[in-house]
Design an enzyme around this catalytic site. Structure first.
Site, PDB file in Angstrom:
ATOM      1  N   GLU A 116       0.844  -1.209   0.000  1.00 44.74           N
ATOM      2  CA  GLU A 116       0.000   0.000   0.000  1.00 44.74           C
ATOM      3  C   GLU A 116       0.867   1.243   0.000  1.00 44.74           C
ATOM      4  OE1 GLU A 116      -2.204  -0.402   3.621  1.00 44.74           O
ATOM      5  OE2 GLU A 116      -2.970  -2.365   3.057  1.00 44.74           O
ATOM      6  N   LYS A 118       2.159   4.576   1.595  1.00 44.43           N
ATOM      7  CA  LYS A 118       2.234   5.057   2.981  1.00 44.43           C
ATOM      8  C   LYS A 118       1.834   6.534   2.963  1.00 44.43           C
ATOM      9  CE  LYS A 118       5.244   4.849   7.009  1.00 44.43           C
ATOM     10  NZ  LYS A 118       4.930   6.150   7.526  1.00 44.43           N
ATOM     11  N   ASP A 120       1.187  10.144   4.097  1.00 44.25           N
ATOM     12  CA  ASP A 120       1.856  10.969   5.105  1.00 44.25           C
ATOM     13  C   ASP A 120       0.848  11.902   5.764  1.00 44.25           C
ATOM     14  OD1 ASP A 120       3.862  11.943   6.613  1.00 44.25           O
ATOM     15  OD2 ASP A 120       4.816  13.124   5.026  1.00 44.25           O
ATOM     16  N   TYR A 232      -6.966   1.687   6.029  1.00 41.32           N
ATOM     17  CA  TYR A 232      -6.066   0.609   5.614  1.00 41.32           C
ATOM     18  C   TYR A 232      -6.032  -0.602   6.540  1.00 41.32           C
ATOM     19  CZ  TYR A 232      -3.249   3.773   8.520  1.00 41.32           C
ATOM     20  OH  TYR A 232      -2.812   4.612   9.511  1.00 41.32           O
ATOM     21  N   LYS A 320      10.646   3.312   3.166  1.00 42.22           N
ATOM     22  CA  LYS A 320      10.600   4.777   3.110  1.00 42.22           C
ATOM     23  C   LYS A 320      11.331   5.296   1.882  1.00 42.22           C
ATOM     24  CE  LYS A 320      10.043   7.149   6.759  1.00 42.22           C
ATOM     25  NZ  LYS A 320       9.075   7.909   7.516  1.00 42.22           N
ATOM     26  N   CYS A 414      10.787  49.388   5.579  1.00 42.88           N
ATOM     27  CA  CYS A 414      10.001  48.608   4.620  1.00 42.88           C
ATOM     28  C   CYS A 414      10.635  48.735   3.229  1.00 42.88           C
ATOM     29  CB  CYS A 414       8.567  49.123   4.603  1.00 42.88           C
ATOM     30  SG  CYS A 414       7.579  48.423   3.281  1.00 42.88           S
ATOM     31  N   CYS A 417       7.964  51.032   1.028  1.00 45.69           N
ATOM     32  CA  CYS A 417       7.615  52.435   1.292  1.00 45.69           C
ATOM     33  C   CYS A 417       8.654  53.156   2.152  1.00 45.69           C
ATOM     34  CB  CYS A 417       6.253  52.512   1.963  1.00 45.69           C
ATOM     35  SG  CYS A 417       6.261  51.874   3.644  1.00 45.69           S
ATOM     36  N   CYS A 432       5.380  46.348   8.688  1.00 47.92           N
ATOM     37  CA  CYS A 432       5.364  47.744   8.263  1.00 47.92           C
ATOM     38  C   CYS A 432       3.990  48.302   8.612  1.00 47.92           C
ATOM     39  CB  CYS A 432       5.595  47.798   6.749  1.00 47.92           C
ATOM     40  SG  CYS A 432       5.086  49.345   6.002  1.00 47.92           S
TER      41      CYS A 432
HETATM   42  S1  IVH Z   1      -0.727   0.087   8.713  1.00 48.12           S
HETATM   43  C1  IVH Z   1       0.455  -1.748  12.695  1.00 48.12           C
HETATM   44  N1  IVH Z   1      -0.904   1.196   6.354  1.00 48.12           N
HETATM   45  O1  IVH Z   1       2.288   5.056   8.970  1.00 48.12           O
HETATM   46  C2  IVH Z   1       0.215  -1.251  11.359  1.00 48.12           C
HETATM   47  N2  IVH Z   1      -0.075   2.526   8.142  1.00 48.12           N
HETATM   48  O2  IVH Z   1       4.880   4.835  10.311  1.00 48.12           O
HETATM   49  C3  IVH Z   1      -0.775  -0.167  11.332  1.00 48.12           C
HETATM   50  N3  IVH Z   1       0.424   4.829   7.533  1.00 48.12           N
HETATM   51  O3  IVH Z   1       1.082   4.816  12.255  1.00 48.12           O
HETATM   52  C4  IVH Z   1      -0.545   0.810  10.292  1.00 48.12           C
HETATM   53  N4  IVH Z   1      -0.183   4.678   5.426  1.00 48.12           N
HETATM   54  O4  IVH Z   1      -0.169   6.314  10.588  1.00 48.12           O
HETATM   55  C5  IVH Z   1      -0.549   1.375   7.640  1.00 48.12           C
HETATM   56  N5  IVH Z   1      -1.184   2.057   4.231  1.00 48.12           N
HETATM   57  C6  IVH Z   1      -0.824   2.227   5.498  1.00 48.12           C
HETATM   58  C7  IVH Z   1      -0.352   3.463   5.987  1.00 48.12           C
HETATM   59  C8  IVH Z   1       0.027   3.573   7.321  1.00 48.12           C
HETATM   60  C9  IVH Z   1       0.284   5.488   6.367  1.00 48.12           C
HETATM   61  C10 IVH Z   1       0.957   5.447   8.764  1.00 48.12           C
HETATM   62  C11 IVH Z   1       0.225   5.095  10.023  1.00 48.12           C
HETATM   63  C12 IVH Z   1       1.260   4.472  10.918  1.00 48.12           C
HETATM   64  C13 IVH Z   1       2.510   5.034  10.358  1.00 48.12           C
HETATM   65  C14 IVH Z   1       3.719   4.182  10.697  1.00 48.12           C
END
Ligand code: IVH
Length: 675
Positions: A116, A118, A120, A232, A320, A414, A417, A432
């Site tokens: 999936e 991740k 942010d 998720y 990451k 400024c 002006c 200003c």
């Molecule tokens: S699973 C124990 N799936 O990433 C597993 N987390 O760095 C539960 N996050 O705390 C999380 N996308 O806030 C999962 N597709 C995804 C995610 C995801 C973002 C975040 C989540 C987690 C953090 C960990």
């Protein structure tokens, strides 16, 4: 009450929920915004006539009335753990080996993974009981988080009531769903532009903006941030079993919760690696930030077998992405002046390609930041856009200095002006204070004409720039004296655009009071505060006469905002401006359509509810009070007007007696609403 009205209300709600899902989740609307608004309007109308029909899951109940004083703490049924990080293909292979070793699986066999994006953002848990959304909480320390239900209810993608799609699936008695709240990049940019206009601190990245929006005590403000969610995982479920993580995701999706469409089932770790590197390159296609990928074992039997450490489950890992960076040179540091006179330093850079766009400017936020990072003109710096859409200077490459770099000196005047500048109350910004400063004049006029304010289509920043430089506009009131002949010969203007603009200017004279208040550019007063003020005053004249004490008495207006308002109207220059607007027939009175809180029965009264009510649910009672203009607060104080008491009242009753607060039982409350 005839049952047909009840049926009609239920039918409307179902239709609205259906279209919410089409619009907010599936991105595939079937009706126009206008048709949707008509449905909501009809539902609101019926609920107004029959408050007893209002239920917490009604689509009209997304935005609660009054701010909270704090967020209650919620204990998570199962802890919200975090995930271990990896940064390379090698580490992903090690993860796969480790799982096989621990689960005693042959090294040559494949393990299926779900991969999936991740997201942010901010992790949250949504708690549903018998299909109704009852509570949502942040992760907090993993064991206890903040109850941010009221804010989560404002997110249209979160169903207040679970409904199944075509193939009927059972609604579990308890279901906890986990996901990530995020702010789309476009919304983040819009929000920051708005904050720049009002002189508020900008958010560094969409994650901070999402977190900040979720932690606002007033859900009405959160509602305007347009937060989104991807879900998720199932956190807790009673009475149902699944075999794979993919089945869980399909189950959640079946209820209309958004599951990220780029989720993929990979048949082995090699496929996982390929998919991760695909998204490392493609992540910029998305309108939201992702900081990596999440790799999850698909088999739930394997999850049980692998278990978790105290920090994270062993069946999941994140991959990451490296934040993208680029090195470039600071050519110049210029100082920009905002609408309220705030000075912001901006670096002009040697253009460089970074994360898909050519970057030639970077905001340096404020002058302290320049000192802290010791940024000098001529320096080579590392730029980064990873968690940020806005390029940021991460560090200065001091080893590249030749000795010719020049430190930046904070301006004492400024740049526009030449008036002396002063540090403001926050101690962070320089400001200003010359109201005639050309830069401020331009920003103020741009703001006056902008969408949230007087909404004058066609009067954008570039045109304002020209009109001020050519002397046609000295302040925003001059907009109403513009003539076709002034416009038609300007750059990028023609006959059609000029006559359209004259028409738009004429139209803007009819805007409602809240927009005008917003457009005036009062320091610390944005569109929301303008709405609050317009609820309390019928005209601009009335507002102009308000005293500091009177303004502070308005819910949501604090001393700082009250002082800004009083200062604004006492200013001689402002008074002339307002007279000019009036002379040009700009509406300064509340139109009939604008809500008037004063006319409502409970206006200005505060209520606390304690114990269990019989006839109404607590939410229904709150809705009723708020609808009639009252405020519902959580604790009793000397200032509380009424305590509504149900069965088994708590200590609030004793406190109310001590403070001589009026005590109402349910019947008395009902009688008051009907009187
Ligand atoms: S699973 C124990 N799936 O990433 C597993 N987390 O760095 C539960 N996050 O705390 C999380 N996308 O806030 C999962 N597709 C995804 C995610 C995801 C973002 C975040 C989540 C987690 C953090 C960990």
């Amino acid at each position: 009450m005839t049952s047909t009205i009840k049926e009609k209300v239920e039918q409307l709600r179902e239709t609205i929920r259906y279209h919410d899902r089409k619009y907010y989740v599936e991105n595939n609307p079937e009706i126009t915004d206008y048709e949707y608004d008509q449905l909501l309007k009809e539902l609101r109308h019926l609920e107004k006539l029959h408050h007893e029909l209002i239920t917490p899951d009604s689509p009209t109940q997304r935005v609660g009335g009054e701010p909270l004083t704090q967020f209650p703490t919620v204990e998570h049924k199962l802890p919200m753990l975090s995930i271990d990080n990896t940064y390379s293909d090698e580490e992903l292979k090690e993860f796969d080996h480790r799982i096989k070793r621990m689960a005693e699986i042959d090294a040559h066999k494949d393990i299926e993974y779900v991969v999936e994006l991740k997201i942010d953002g901010v992790a949250i848990a949504l708690w549903y009981e018998n299909g109704l959304f009852v509570r949502g909480a942040t992760r907090g320390d993993g064991f206890k988080g903040d109850d941010v239900t009221a804010n989560l209810r404002t997110i249209h993608q979160i169903p207040l009531k679970l409904e199944t799609s075509a193939k009927k699936q059972k609604i579990p008695s308890i279901l906890e769903i986990r996901g990530e709240i995020y702010l789309p990049n476009k919304e983040f940019q819009r929000l920051n532009e708005e904050r720049e206009e009002t002189g508020e601190l900008q958010f560094a990245n969409p994650r901070n903006a999402a977190a900040g929006s979720l932690k606002l005590l007033d859900p009405r403000i959160t509602a305007k941030r347009h937060l989104c969610i991807f879900t998720y995982a199932i956190g807790y479920l009673e009475g149902m079993d699944f075999k794979t993580h993919m089945q869980c995701l399909n189950f959640i999706r079946g209820f209309g919760l958004p599951v990220n469409p780029h989720t993929r089932l990979c048949k082995n770790v090699e496929e996982v690696i390929r998919y991760c590197s695909e998204w490392d390159k493609r992540r910029r296609e998305l309108d939201y930030m992702v900081d990596g990928m999440v790799v999850k074992v698909n088999s739930l039997a394997l999850h049980d077998q692998l278990g978790a450490t105290s920090k994270s489950p062993r069946w999941v890992i994140s991959y990451k992405f490296q934040p993208e960076q680029a090195v470039t040179k600071i050519e110049q540091i210029v100082v920009q002046v905002g609408k309220t006179g705030t000075l912001t330093p901006v670096a002009n850079l040697t253009p460089v390609l970074l994360a898909g766009t050519t970057v030639s400017r970077a905001t340096l936020h404020n002058f302290d930041e320049i000192h802290r990072k010791d940024i000098r003109v001529g320096d080579h710096v590392v730029l980064q856009k990873a968690g940020e859409i806005i390029p940021q200077v991460v560090t200065v490459l001091k080893e590249k200095r030749k000795g010719t770099e020049t430190p930046f000196t904070e301006p004492s005047i400024c740049p526009e002006c030449k008036e002396k500048v002063v540090r403001d109350d926050t101690e962070v910004y320089l400001r200003c204070h010359n109201p005639f400063c050309q830069a401020q004049v331009k920003r103020r006029i741009q703001y006056f004409a902008s969408r949230d304010a007087m909404d004058i289509e066609g009067l954008g920043p570039a045109l304002v720039e020209q009109l001020v430089d050519k002397g046609f506009l000295k302040d925003y009131s001059d907009i109403y004296n513009l003539k076709y002949g002034d416009l038609v010969n300007l750059e990028r203007m023609g006959e059609k655009s000029s006559s359209n603009l004259i028409h738009a200017i004429e139209e803007s004279k009819k805007r409602d009071l809240d927009r005008l208040i917003c457009a005036l550019g009062i320091h610390n007063v944005g569109s929301h505060t303008a709405e609050v003020l317009a609820e309390h005053y019928d005209s601009l004249d009335e507002l102009a006469k308000a005293t500091q004490v009177e303004l502070e008495g308005i819910y949501e207006i604090g001393p700082v905002v009250a002082k800004s308002i009083v200062d604004f109207f006492q200013n001689k220059h402002t008074q002339v401006l307002i007279e000019k607007l009036k002379a040009d027939c700009v509406n300064t009175k509340k139109l009939a359509t604008q809500k008037t809180a004063k006319n409502r029965k409970f206006f200005g009264k505060s209520f606390v509810i304690t114990g269990t009510l019989k006839k109404y649910s607590r939410k229904e009672a709150e809705t009723l009070i708020k609808y009639l203009g009252g405020r519902v607060i959580s604790s009793v104080s000397k200032k509380t007007d009424y305590l509504v008491v149900g069965e088994d009242p708590g200590s609030k009753l004793d406190k109310a007696k001590e403070f001589n607060v009026h005590i109402l039982d349910e019947e008395a409350l009902e009688k008051m609403t009907l009187d």
